[in-house]
Design an enzyme around this catalytic site. Sequence first.
Site, PDB file in Angstrom:
ATOM      1  N   CYS A   1      -2.117  -8.808  -2.537  1.00 25.85           N
ATOM      2  CA  CYS A   1      -3.317  -8.690  -1.717  1.00 25.85           C
ATOM      3  C   CYS A   1      -4.477  -8.281  -2.626  1.00 25.85           C
ATOM      4  CB  CYS A   1      -3.100  -7.640  -0.631  1.00 25.85           C
ATOM      5  SG  CYS A   1      -4.584  -7.272   0.333  1.00 25.85           S
TER       6      CYS A   1
ATOM      7  N   CYS B   1      -5.708  -4.446  -1.477  1.00 22.49           N
ATOM      8  CA  CYS B   1      -4.921  -3.230  -1.711  1.00 22.49           C
ATOM      9  C   CYS B   1      -3.859  -3.367  -2.788  1.00 22.49           C
ATOM     10  CB  CYS B   1      -4.284  -2.750  -0.413  1.00 22.49           C
ATOM     11  SG  CYS B   1      -2.906  -3.779   0.165  1.00 22.49           S
TER      12      CYS B   1
ATOM     13  N   CYS C   1      -2.557  -8.756   5.657  1.00 20.58           N
ATOM     14  CA  CYS C   1      -1.768  -7.827   4.850  1.00 20.58           C
ATOM     15  C   CYS C   1      -1.329  -6.680   5.749  1.00 20.58           C
ATOM     16  CB  CYS C   1      -2.604  -7.318   3.682  1.00 20.58           C
ATOM     17  SG  CYS C   1      -1.778  -6.024   2.720  1.00 20.58           S
TER      18      CYS C   1
ATOM     19  N   CYS D   1      -3.197  -3.178   4.534  1.00 17.93           N
ATOM     20  CA  CYS D   1      -4.631  -2.876   4.685  1.00 17.93           C
ATOM     21  C   CYS D   1      -5.337  -3.719   5.745  1.00 17.93           C
ATOM     22  CB  CYS D   1      -5.349  -3.038   3.349  1.00 17.93           C
ATOM     23  SG  CYS D   1      -5.427  -4.744   2.767  1.00 17.93           S
TER      24      CYS D   1
ATOM     25  N   CYS E   1      -0.472 -20.645   4.691  1.00 21.65           N
ATOM     26  CA  CYS E   1      -1.669 -21.269   4.126  1.00 21.65           C
ATOM     27  C   CYS E   1      -2.656 -20.131   3.860  1.00 21.65           C
ATOM     28  CB  CYS E   1      -2.210 -22.278   5.124  1.00 21.65           C
ATOM     29  SG  CYS E   1      -3.556 -23.278   4.501  1.00 21.65           S
TER      30      CYS E   1
END
Length: 184
Positions: free
Chosen positions: A76, A79, A125, A128, A148
């Site tokens: 991510c 984070c 995510c 976060c 995707c």
Amino acid sequence: MRCSPPLSSLLLCLALALCLLSGTCRSKKTWPKTFSEEELRKRLTPMQYHVTQEKGTESAFTGKYTDNKEEGTYHCAVCGAPLFTSDKKFDSGSGWPSFFDLINKESITQTDDFSYGMHRVETTCSQCGAHLGHLFDDGPRPTKKRYCINSASLSFQSKNSASGEARPIGEAGQSPSSSKNDEL
């Protein structure tokens, strides 16, 4: 004579019930990792901020990782949580990085998305709440899933790079040549 509530009230109640039952009512403040808007605007590029915080989408075939073939782990961008590995990435022809499986099933939260007059499954995510992209059921075996994902929501750590945890873009370890204004 019996009075029925307006259709809009019924739809609102139904949406609220679905939200509560599905656990998708989290706000940015209830995720395990939180960041201030000011910090994110300083640390992320405008495109990264738009995609991850405003549920935006980068244009097809423009993302940094769309054609990336290097071995490693995708994290991510906000984070640093690990999300995907390169061995689960495939060329879907969609114009965005596509993966058929996650590192861990708890790494991503799925939410029904009814924007643009259609039903899709949004992926965020789980640490976060950053918007990543969408999940479709047209991927390859064995999962038949296609995550995707916007390149702007990812950072990549090459298998060949120095070991250590991937950091969100903008923190220590960022290459000196990259800048806040680089578009992904």
